[in-house]
Design an enzyme around this catalytic site. Structure first.
Site, PDB file in Angstrom:
ATOM      1  N   GLY D 126       9.279   5.021  -8.815  1.00  0.00           N
ATOM      2  CA  GLY D 126       9.970   6.279  -8.506  1.00  0.00           C
ATOM      3  C   GLY D 126       9.011   7.359  -8.042  1.00  0.00           C
ATOM      4  N   THR D 160      13.019   1.116  -3.965  1.00  0.00           N
ATOM      5  CA  THR D 160      13.279  -0.294  -3.681  1.00  0.00           C
ATOM      6  C   THR D 160      13.679  -1.017  -4.963  1.00  0.00           C
ATOM      7  OG1 THR D 160      11.619  -0.226  -1.946  1.00  0.00           O
ATOM      8  CG2 THR D 160      12.285  -2.401  -2.714  1.00  0.00           C
ATOM      9  N   GLU D 243      -5.618  -1.706  -3.018  1.00  0.00           N
ATOM     10  CA  GLU D 243      -5.457  -3.015  -2.408  1.00  0.00           C
ATOM     11  C   GLU D 243      -5.658  -2.980  -0.902  1.00  0.00           C
ATOM     12  OE1 GLU D 243      -4.605  -5.200  -5.853  1.00  0.00           O
ATOM     13  OE2 GLU D 243      -3.954  -6.021  -3.941  1.00  0.00           O
ATOM     14  N   GLU D 371       1.244   7.564  11.102  1.00  0.00           N
ATOM     15  CA  GLU D 371       0.685   8.873  11.424  1.00  0.00           C
ATOM     16  C   GLU D 371      -0.257   9.326  10.305  1.00  0.00           C
ATOM     17  OE1 GLU D 371       3.944   8.089  11.671  1.00  0.00           O
ATOM     18  OE2 GLU D 371       4.077   8.045  13.855  1.00  0.00           O
TER      19      GLU D 371
END
Lengths: 384, 384, 384, 384
Positions: D126, D160, D243, D371
Site C-alpha cells: 500500500g 495489486t 533489486e 521519466e
C-alpha cells in the site's frame, strides 16, 4: 564470469591510458591526422615496448598469452582517444589472421617481428562487391610453378600504408559467392604488379586500395576451407576490437557532452538544467551500457561457443554497437549545438569514427540480414 | 476536401520544365547533391532567371518578383531540384527580401533589391553569437550611434558563407539598457567595411561554409538601419515566421530518394544487386512512404498560404522536426548503401554523399534546434 | 487540391459530431459495448436518416455521390468517439465491395436497402492463413447446378452479427495464393450449413468467425479477375476509412492527454510544466499530423492513380498510420500514468483500437513487405 | 575480465533443473505467460519450495532463506520461467521480506515471516495514492496513535492483488506537521480489519489485478509498526533500492522470445510460414540480439552484488528503461504475429498474449516511470 579487470588487464589498460594522456591528446591527434604522417605519430615503438602488440598473441608463439579480451581492453582505451594509427589493421586484424591461418612456418617467421614492431602487415580482403563479407572474393590466384600470381582489386586495406607485406585473400576456384576456393596469400609490399592508392577515411585514419596484376605471392593457406576459416576467425577478433573501440568512443563522447552541458549557458542557466537534455543524456548512457553489455556477450560467445554461434552473436553485436555509436555520438553533436559541427570540436570526430566503423567489416544492414538468415536456418532445422 | 490535381498548377509545372530544359546550361546542372552551389554558378543562374522574369519567386510582382503562390514556388523548387540547377541566394531571397519589401525605405530598397534580383550581390546573415544560440535575444554585438554612423563592435558566429558574401544583415544591440528583445536593431553592412574580420570555421563535413565574423569599430551609415531603432526584434520575428512550408527541405529529400534508388540498382554484393536484398528494399520502401507523407504535409502547409496563425506556425515547426529527422536517417542510410567506399573521405564520387550526411547533422541544430521546435509546438498547440 | 471541407462535407462532419456529442459520449459507448447490444446502441436509423450510409454511394445508384473523401470525413469523427457499431464493416466495406463488384442486378436490388438502413451486409473475406490479404483464399466454391456451394472458414467478419447476408470470397480454382480463381458470392445469414461464432475484439467492437459447409450461395462475380479486383477496390476504400478513423483516434487521444497534463499535479505543479512531457506531446502531435498527411496522400492516390500505384500508397499508409496510432495512443497512456491503464479511462481504449486496426486488413509487417516488393518490381523493370 | 562460464553456477543450474523436473506438478506448469499465477497455484508451489528448503531465494540462510547469490537467483528464476512454474509472492519475498529481516523485532519476524515461507499468507503493497504517484512522498493516508493502536484513515490506489491478499504493508503519515518524507511510517495491516474496503480497478487488459483500498477508522495494533515512528521513508528507500538486476524482468523477455519463435514456425500466410518471410525473421533476429545484450547487462548488474553505489543504482534504472521498452516492443510484435486473431479478445489461445501486451503498457509506469528513471540516471551519472 568476471567483469572487472584483473591485475594484468588493469596494468595494460592503465598503460594505454597513460600513453593517451601524455602523448596523444586531441590536439596531437589532430596534428598527426592533418600532417599525413600518422605512422610516426602513432608511436609504434611505444606499442611494441609496452607489449601491446603481443598482448593477444599466444604464449607459445612468443606473445603474452592474452585473448580477445586483452585486445578489447586496449582497443577501448584507444577508442576513447580516437587513436588513428594502424592498431586495428595491423596489430589486430593482420596479426590474428596470420595466427589463425595455422601456417606454422610463416607464423614463426613473422610473429616475433610483428610483436617487436620491426615489421608490419596489413590485411587485404574486402572488395567493392564484397562489402566486408569474407567469402565474397573476385580476386583470383593462379598457380605459377612454385609461386602463385594474384590479380584483382582490394578495398579498405586498414593500416596498409608503409607495411612490409600484405595478407591477401584470393580465389583459386569457384564463383564469387562460394565458400570453397578462397585462400590466403602473402604479398610483399614492393612486389611487381602491385599498385597502391592511399585513401583517407572520414575519421582521418589511413587505408589503401590495392590493384594486383599477376602479382607473385606466397601461399599462406591454399587449403580453401582453412584459408577462409582463418580469415573469418581473425576478422571476428578484429570485429570485437572495433566494438570495444566504439564503446570507448561512446564513453568519451558522453563525458565530453556532459561536461559541455554543465558549462554551456543559454537563457541564463547551464543547458544541463533542461529536463529534455537530462533525459537525452540518460538515454545515451543507457544505450552505451547496453552496447557495452553486447560487447561482453560477444566476447563471451567468442570464448565459449562454436563458430556458427559466435559469428551470429558477433553479427548482432556489430549492428547493435555501431548503431548505438552512431546514435550516441550523433546526439553528442546535437547537444553541443553549432560548436559540435566544427572540425575543431572533438565530438564530431567521434561520430565520424562511428560512421566509418559501420562501413568496416560489413555494414549494419548486411549483418542484420545475416542474423535473420541464421535464425531462419536454426528454426527451419528444428521445425522442418 | 478534394484531391484532384489542379490543372493550372500542372500547366505551370510544364512551363517551368520547358524553361529549365531550354535555359539551364549543361555546365551548371547537377553540381552538388545538397550543399551550396559555387558562387559563380549562382550568379550566372540568377542572371538567367532574371532574364526570364523569375528572379525572385517569393517576392510580389510590384517588387520585381513573380508573385507566385506557395504552391507554384514549391513546384518551381521541385523542378529546379530535379533538373539540378544551382541554388539561389536564400539569405537574400527569403530572409532579407521580405524585410526589404516590407520595412525598407524606397531609397534602401532601390539600393539593395536590384542587385539581388540580378545576382550581383550576395548576402549573409549575422544573427547568432557565441553566447546567443537558441537564446538569440541575448545577443551582445553592439552598435553605438555617433553622428550619422553606427559604430559596431562584437562578434557573430555560424555565419554561413560570410567569406563569399558582399553584404551582411545584422542584429545589433542599440540600447544596452533595454531588456533583451527590446534594444535590438536590424542593420545592413557592407562586408568590405574596415574593421570586419572573417575567420573560417571548418565543418565536420570537411568543408568551409561557416565563419566567425568580428566587428571592431566598424562604421556603418545610419541610413543602413532598417525600420526604426530598437525594432529589430519584431523584424526578426517577421522574417523567421515566413516560410513554414519550406522547413522540411522537400527537394533535398527527393534527391536523396533518387540517390538511394540509383545506389540500389547500381551497387551489388556478392553479385546480387542491393535492390534484390529484402532488407535494403524494405528500408528504402519505408523511407519512400515517410517521404510521401512529408510531401503531403508540405502541401497542406503551403495551402495555409499567408496564414500566420498558431497552427501554420506549429505546422512549420512540426515539418522541420520530421523533415530534418528524415533527412538525417536517409543520409546515414545512403552512406551505408555505399559499402566500403562509404568509409572513404577522399574519393570524389562518394565524398559528396558522406559530406552531405555529415553536413546534415546541423539540420536539427540551425534555424531553431529540434529542442526549440518541440517547445514551440507544445506551446502553440497545447499552451504547455 | 483543397484541404478544407466544402460546405457539404462540413455539414456531414458536423452532423456526425453532433450525434457523437449528444448520443454517444464515452459513458454511453462503454455501456453499449458492455451490454453486448451494440446494434441498437449504434443507432443505425440515425445513420440512415442522416444519409451517412449513402454518403459515398454514387448518385446514379441512389446515393449522395460522394467518394472515399466523404467516407473519411465520417470515419474520422467516428474515430474520435471510438464508435463501436458496424460502420466500417457494413456501411463501408460490404457496401463498397458490392458497388465495386459490378453486378448491376444485385447492386440495384441491395443498395437502396443498405442506404435506408433496412438491410445490412458484412464481408467475409479473411482467413487465419490469409491475414487480411485478399487473394489468399482457401475457402472453396463449387458449382452445383444453378447455385454454388461454399465450404471453408472465414475470420474477422466485421459487423457480422445481425446482418441479413454476407458477401463471401471463395476460390473456384487455383492454389491458395493464385490471383486467378477467386470470386465473390452472396450468402444469406440463415443459409443452411453456415455457422457463426460471435467474437469481440479488444476495443469492444463485434465481429464473427464463419464456418461454411456446403452452403448455398449466389454468384456476385464468378469472373475470377472481376471478383478479386472488386474485393480489393472495396478493401482499399475501407482501409482509407480505417486510416481516417485512426487519425480521429489520435486527435482525441492527444486532446484528452493535453487536458490531463494541464490538470494533473505532481510535485506541486501541473505535470504539463515538465519539459520532457511537453516535448513528448510535440512529438505526438507531429506524428499525428504526418499520419493525417499520409491519409490525404492515400486519398489523393486512390482518386488519381492507377490501381497498382494506389495499392502501394495505401499499403504504406496503413503501416505508417497504424504505427503512428499505436505510438501516439500508447504514449497517451504513458502520460496518464496509472489511471491510463484502467478500463474506465478513455485513453486506453484508443490504444486498443489502434492495436485492433493494425490486425485488420493485414498487419504492418505484411504491408511493409508488400511496399518493398512493389519497389523491387518497379526498379527491376526500369533497370533490368 | 573473463568470460568463461562458472562451473559451480552451471552445476547449480543442473540442480535446479533436476528439482523442477521432479517436483513441479504438471497441473501447475505454464499457467500463464507473464501475469500473476492463481493464488491457489502460488500457495501449492510455495509449499513445495518450502519442502525443498528453497522457500525464500533472496533471503539469508539464518532467516529461512537460501542464501543464494544474485547470480544463483537469476539462474533459479531463469529455470523456473522456462519450466513455467507459478510465481512466488513478490511483495512478500522481495519487498516486505528484506524489511522484516532488517528492521523487524524478533516478535514481528516470528509472526510474519514463517507464513510467507510456507505460502500461507499473501501480501500486498500500500504505497501509491491518488495524489501521490511519481511523487510518492506526498502521500496523505494518515495513522493517528490512540493508546496501543494506530487509527488509519485514507486511500491507497493501484494496489495489486489487494483482493487476494491477506495482509498489506502500508506507508502512512504519522506526523502531519513534518515535511513530506519526514513524517512517514511503515505499518503492517491485516486486510480483514474492519474499516478496510477494497474496490476493484479493471485494467485495459480486461483483468482485475489492481484495486483501490479505502481505510476508514481502521484500528491497527501499534505492535505492527516496523522500525520507529516516522522512519518509514528510510525503510522505503532501503526496500526500493534492493533489486537492481531484476528491473528488466529477464525471464519474461525470454518467454516472449520463445513465444515469437513458436508463432514464427506455427503460423503461416498464404502457405508460407512466417519464419520464411524475411521481414519477420529480420524483426525477431533484432529482438533476439537486443535481448542478448539485456541479458548480459543483467549479469553485469548482478555482479555488482550488494553494491549500493551510484553506478549500481543507475544500472538498475537503465535496465528498467531498456528492459521495459523492449518488453513493450516485443509484446506488440507478438500480437502482430498472431494475425487476424491478434484483434480478438475472447479466444483463450490468443487472449493471453494480447492481454499480456496491454498489461505491459504499465511496465513503463509502475515502479518508477521511465521519466523518473531518466531523471535518476541523469542525476546519478552526470549530476544533472
Amino acid at each position: 564470469m568476471d567483469f572487472t579487470l584483473n591485475t594484468e588487464q588493469q596494468l595494460l589498460s592503465d598503460s594505454v591510458a597513460r600513453f593517451i594522456q601524455t602523448e596523444y591528446d586531441f590536439e596531437t591527434r589532430a596534428k598527426s591526422v592533418g600532417s599525413g604522417d600518422q605512422r610516426r605519430a602513432s608511436r609504434w615503438d611505444t606499442f611494441a615496448a609496452n607489449g601491446w602488440l603481443a598482448a593477444a598473441v599466444p604464449g607459445d608463439l612468443g606473445g603474452w598469452g592474452g585473448t580477445a579480451v586483452e585486445t578489447a581492453v586496449i582497443s577501448q582505451q584507444l577508442g576513447r582517444a580516437l587513436f588513428a594509427g594502424p592498431w586495428l589493421g595491423s596489430a589486430v586484424l593482420a596479426t590474428q589472421v596470420l595466427i589463425a591461418s595455422g601456417n606454422q612456418a610463416l607464423i614463426r617467421e613473422w610473429l616475433p617481428l610483428l610483436c617487436d614492431g620491426s615489421r608490419r602487415l596489413a590485411l587485404a580482403y574486402s572488395e567493392q562487391g564484397a562489402r566486408g563479407i569474407a567469402h565474397i572474393v573476385e580476386t583470383r590466384a593462379t598457380k605459377d610453378g612454385a609461386t602463385h600470381r594474384i590479380s584483382g582489386r582490394k578495398t579498405l586495406v586498414l593500416g596498409g600504408l608503409g607495411v612490409d607485406a600484405f595478407i591477401v585473400s584470393a580465389r583459386s576456384d569457384g564463383a564469387i559467392n562460394d565458400r570453397n576456393g578462397v585462400g590466403l596469400f602473402l604479398v610483399a609490399a614492393d612486389a611487381a604488379g602491385l599498385s597502391m592508392t592511399a585513401t583517407k577515411l572520414h575519421d582521418g585514419t589511413e587505408a589503401a586500395d590495392l590493384a594486383f596484376e599477376e602479382v607473385p605471392a606466397t601461399v599462406i593457406s591454399s587449403n580453401a576451407a582453412d584459408g577462409l576459416d582463418g580469415l573469418e576467425y581473425g576478422l571476428s577478433h578484429a570485429m570485437l576490437a572495433l566494438c570495444a573501440e566504439l564503446v570507448g568512443c561512446m564513453e568519451r563522447s558522453i563525458e565530453i557532452t556532459a561536461e559541455y552541458l554543465r558549462t554551456r549557458k543559454q537563457f541564463g542557466v547551464p543547458i544541463g538544467s533542461f529536463q529534455s537534455l537530462q533525459h537525452r543524456m540518460a538515454d545515451m548512457v543507457a544505450e552505451m551500457e547496453l552496447a557495452r553489455s553486447m560487447l561482453f556477450a560477444a566476447l563471451a560467445s567468442f570464448e565459449n561457443d562454436d563458430v556458427a554461434t559466435h559469428r551470429r552473436v558477433l553479427d548482432g553485436a556489430k549492428t547493435l554497437i555501431t548503431t548505438a555509436a552512431r546514435n550516441v555520438c550523433g546526439q553528442g553533436i546535437q547537444l553541443h549545438g553549432g560548436i559540435g559541427m566544427t572540425e575543431e570540436c572533438a565530438i564530431g570526430h567521434y561520430f565520424k569514427r562511428a560512421v566509418v566503423a559501420d562501413a568496416l567489416f560489413g555494414s549494419s544492414s548486411l549483418h542484420e540480414a545475416a542474423c535473420a538468415a541464421a535464425l531462419q536456418d536454426e528454426l527451419r532445422a528444428v521445425h522442418a | 476536401m478534394e484531391f484532384r490535381p489542379d490543372p493550372e498548377l500542372e500547366a505551370f509545372r510544364q512551363t517551368v520544365r520547358t524553361f529549365l530544359r531550354e535555359k539551364l546550361p549543361v555546365d551548371l546542372a547537377h553540381l552538388s547533391i545538397g550543399m551550396f552551389s559555387p558562387r559563380e554558378a549562382m550568379s550566372r543562374w540568377q542572371a538567367i532567371l532574371h532574364g526570364q522574369g523569375w528572379a525572385a519567386p517569393s517576392w510580389p510582382v510590384d517588387r520585381g518578383g513573380t508573385g507566385w503562390s506557395v504552391e507554384q514556388r514549391l513546384i518551381f523548387d521541385d523542378e529546379c531540384s530535379a533538373a539540378g540547377t544551382p541554388t539561389q541566394d536564400t539569405f537574400a531571397q527569403k530572409l532579407l527580401g521580405p524585410v526589404l519589401n516590407h520595412f525598407a525605405t524606397p531609397e534602401q530598397w532601390q539600393e539593395h533589391a536590384p542587385p539581388i534580383l540580378k545576382g550581383e550581390r550576395k548576402w549573409c546573415q549575422g544573427f547568432s553569437e557565441p553566447g546567443a544560440g537558441s537564446d538569440l535575444a541575448s545577443l551582445r554585438t553592439k552598435a553605438e550611434r555617433r553622428g550619422d554612423h553606427y559604430v559596431v563592435n562584437g562578434q557573430k558566429i555560424w555565419t554561413t558563407n560570410a567569406h563569399r558574401a558582399d553584404w551582411i544583415f545584422l542584429l545589433v544591440r542599440t540600447d544596452p539598457e533595454a531588456r533583451k528583445q527590446a534594444g535590438i536593431s536590424f542593420l545592413l553592412v557592407d562586408m568590405k567595411t574596415p574593421g570586419i574580420t572573417v575567420r573560417p570555421i571548418w565543418g565536420i563535413d570537411g568543408h568551409h561554409h561557416l565563419n566567425e565574423v568580428f566587428f571592431d569599430e566598424v562604421e556603418v551609415p545610419a541610413a543602413n538601419l532598417i525600420g526604426a531603432e530598437n525594432m529589430g526584434w519584431s523584424i526578426t520575428k517577421f522574417l523567421l515566421n515566413n516560410e513554414h512550408a519550406y522547413t522540411a527541405d522537400l527537394p533535398l529529400l527527393k534527391r536523396y530518394r533518387g540517390e538511394m534508388r540509383r545506389l540500389a540498382v547500381t551497387q551489388s554484393v556478392g553479385g546480387t544487386r542491393l535492390i534484390d536484398r529484402p532488407e535494403v528494399a524494405h528500408r528504402i520502401a519505408l523511407f519512400e512512404t515517410e517521404l510521401r507523407a512529408v510531401e503531403m504535409m508540405v502541401q497542406r502547409t503551403a495551402a495555409l498560404h499567408g496564414d500566420q496563425g498558431h497552427f501554420a506556425h506549429a505546422m512549420g515547426s512540426m515539418l522541420k522536426l520530421r523533415g530534418t529527422d528524415l533527412q538525417q536517417r536517409m543520409s546515414v542510410f545512403m552512406v551505408e548503401l555505399l559499402g566500403d567506399s562509404g568509409a572513404v573521405a577522399d574519393t570524389q564520387s562518394t565524398n559528396d554523399l558522406a559530406a552531405e550526411m555529415f553536413f546534415r547533422r546541423a539540420s536539427t541544430i540551425y534555424g531553431g534546434s529540434s529542442e526549440v521546435q518541440r517547445g514551440i509546438v507544445a506551446k502553440l498547440m497545447f499552451g504547455l
